[in-house]
Design a protein around this motif. Structure first.
Motif: not given
Length: 477
Positions: A443-454
């Motif tokens: 989940l690391g990269l997927s989670f990080s991309r969602m944070i970046a978009q937020a």
């Protein structure tokens, strides 16, 4: 409830195929259009034929009026009058012969061709002579419509009689072959139009039907679909191409779901089993003293790892449903990156890793959430460390432009295979090499991309080769 069920049943019952739906409606519209055209054309043909017949009758009446006066100025029937009428009829290609009546100066008939209305026409003749010259049609007592033309017989500008020609309106209708041609033409156009829409709709509906059948196969779990992509229509080609891509994507997601279930089960079961076994050994005094303490320390680490996995799942679920809390505040990005990398380096047990920071001397200011930036950077740095297998070099580069800030995290690890690069940001995805070496949920990269978009930015894989990978976090100012 019963009413809703009945409505749903009726709605389902009324559905029909695209092919039948459009061909039926087009046929109805075509028939209505041809019917309107037929009515308008019929009126025009009738009017045109009426005017043509009236013109012919006026021509005949004028010629007869010139031929029926003798030398003394009296009305007298010429013996060759009928031959003249027949000759004009043949020369003009007319297939009918009007009824003729000739009146003297006293409005009395001196000549009349026998016909079905001759007696009534003789009675009406004086009134028709007095009628307006524009009168060209009148109705008999029994309702029959009659076309009418009159011409004055003049001698030295003195009227000595009248020539009248009559033609029944129903005879005009019976004699018109234009209506037959019109009917044949409309029927031919109707059949041609229906055939065209039949073929076109069938050609258009077939690929849609194929896609619908393929969708049913996907619903049943069969992702191996075969569609004909040799279509010249751009929209149909894009539909089929997009559907096949969707099917392939669903196939990959289904495989990932299966792997996720197995992976999550394994990753969660392993620490639970380890903890259970170690605690059981301490409880039953299989081990004691320092060894028991070591077992409890292992239990503590496994418990921490288990809590971290559960927290990742909870955090990811919160982000997936849009529950992302961002607390922005002014930040000097050079100082923030130095602090994050320093804290991460302290937590690392490997001493062979080298970490370098490259930045501009001028301060880079931005309003952002430092905690969320830290989460992204920790994930990128951990992935870089795992890619190098505890030995290598990590470079964090910070740069800025007028509109955005770029943070590059570069390592000299083994890189990501080309076939996996498009999937690394998928939730629960773990590479073939990584899943056997590092424990986690993917989940690391997927989670990080969602944070970046937020945060109003984006996280991308800039480059990945056998000599290393580079991830870039872009934040808008």
């Amino acid at each position: 409830m019963a009413w809703a069920t009945s409505c749903a049943y009726m709605s389902e019952k009324k559905r029909t195929s695209l092919f039948r739906y459009w061909t039926t409606r087009y046929l109805i519209i075509l028939c209505i259009g041809l019917f309107v055209i037929g009515i308008a054309s019929s009126y025009w043909i009738s009017y045109s034929e009426t005017q043509k017949r009236l013109d012919f009758m006026r021509l005949m009446a004028a010629e007869v009026a010139d031929r029926v006066v003798d030398m003394e100025g009296k009305v007298k029937m010429a013996p060759f009058l009928f031959r003249i009428v027949d000759s004009r009829q043949e020369s003009l290609g007319v297939n009918y012969k009007p009824m003729m009546m000739i009146l003297d100066e006293h409005k009395q008939p001196v000549f009349g061709v026998p016909g079905p209305f001759s007696s009534e026409l003789k009675r009406l003749a004086p009134d028709l002579v007095e009628a307006n010259d524009s009168l060209s049609q009148f109705e008999l007592a029994r309702g029959d419509e009659v076309l009418f033309v009159k011409e004055s017989i003049k001698v030295d500008e003195r009227v000595v009689g009248w020539v009248m020609l009559f033609t029944p309106q129903k005879q005009l209708i019976r004699s018109m072959t234009e209506f037959q041609l019109l009917a044949i033409m409309l029927l031919g156009l109707g059949l041609l139009g229906w055939l065209v829409i039949y073929l076109l709709t069938k050609k258009l509906s077939q690929p849609i039907k194929d896609v619908a059948d393929a969708a049913k196969q996907i619903v049943m779990g069969n992702y191996e679909i075969q569609l004909d992509k040799n279509k010249r229509e751009q929209e149909v080609y894009e539909l089929i191409h997009s559907f096949e891509e969707m099917a392939e994507r669903l196939k990959q997601l289904e495989m990932m779901r299966t792997e996720l279930l197995a992976g999550v089960t394994h990753e969660l079961k392993t620490p639970v089993t380890s903890i259970s076994g170690l605690v059981q050994a301490v409880r039953e005094e299989v081990v004691s003293g320092e060894e028991a303490k070591e077992f409890l320390d292992i239990c503590t680490k496994e418990t921490t790892r288990l809590i971290k996995m559960v927290e990742d799942l909870l955090d990811f679920n919160s982000f997936a449903v849009g529950d992302i809390r961002i607390r922005r505040q002014p930040q000097n990005m050079q100082e923030l990156i130095r602090e994050i990398t320093h804290q991460w380096r302290i937590l690392q047990e490997e001493e062979k890793l080298s970490l370098h920071i490259e930045s501009t001397p001028d301060p880079i200011m931005i309003d952002t959430d430092p905690l969320r930036v830290q989460q992204i950077m920790y994930n990128l740095l951990n992935n870089a460390a795992q890619a190098m297998e505890s030995e290598g070099r990590i470079v964090v580069s910070l740069s800025a432009s007028a509109e955005e800030i770029r943070i590059d995290v570069k390592d000299n690890g083994r890189g990501i295979p080309i076939e996996e690069q498009s999937l690394i940001f998928e939730r629960f995805y773990r590479g073939e090499d990584k899943k056997h070496i590092v424990r986690g949920l993917g989940l690391g990269l997927s989670f990080s991309r969602m944070i970046a978009q937020a945060l109003g930015g984006i996280l991308i894989l800039t480059e990945s080769t056998a000599s290393g990978s580079t991830f870039t976090l872009i934040l808008r100012k």
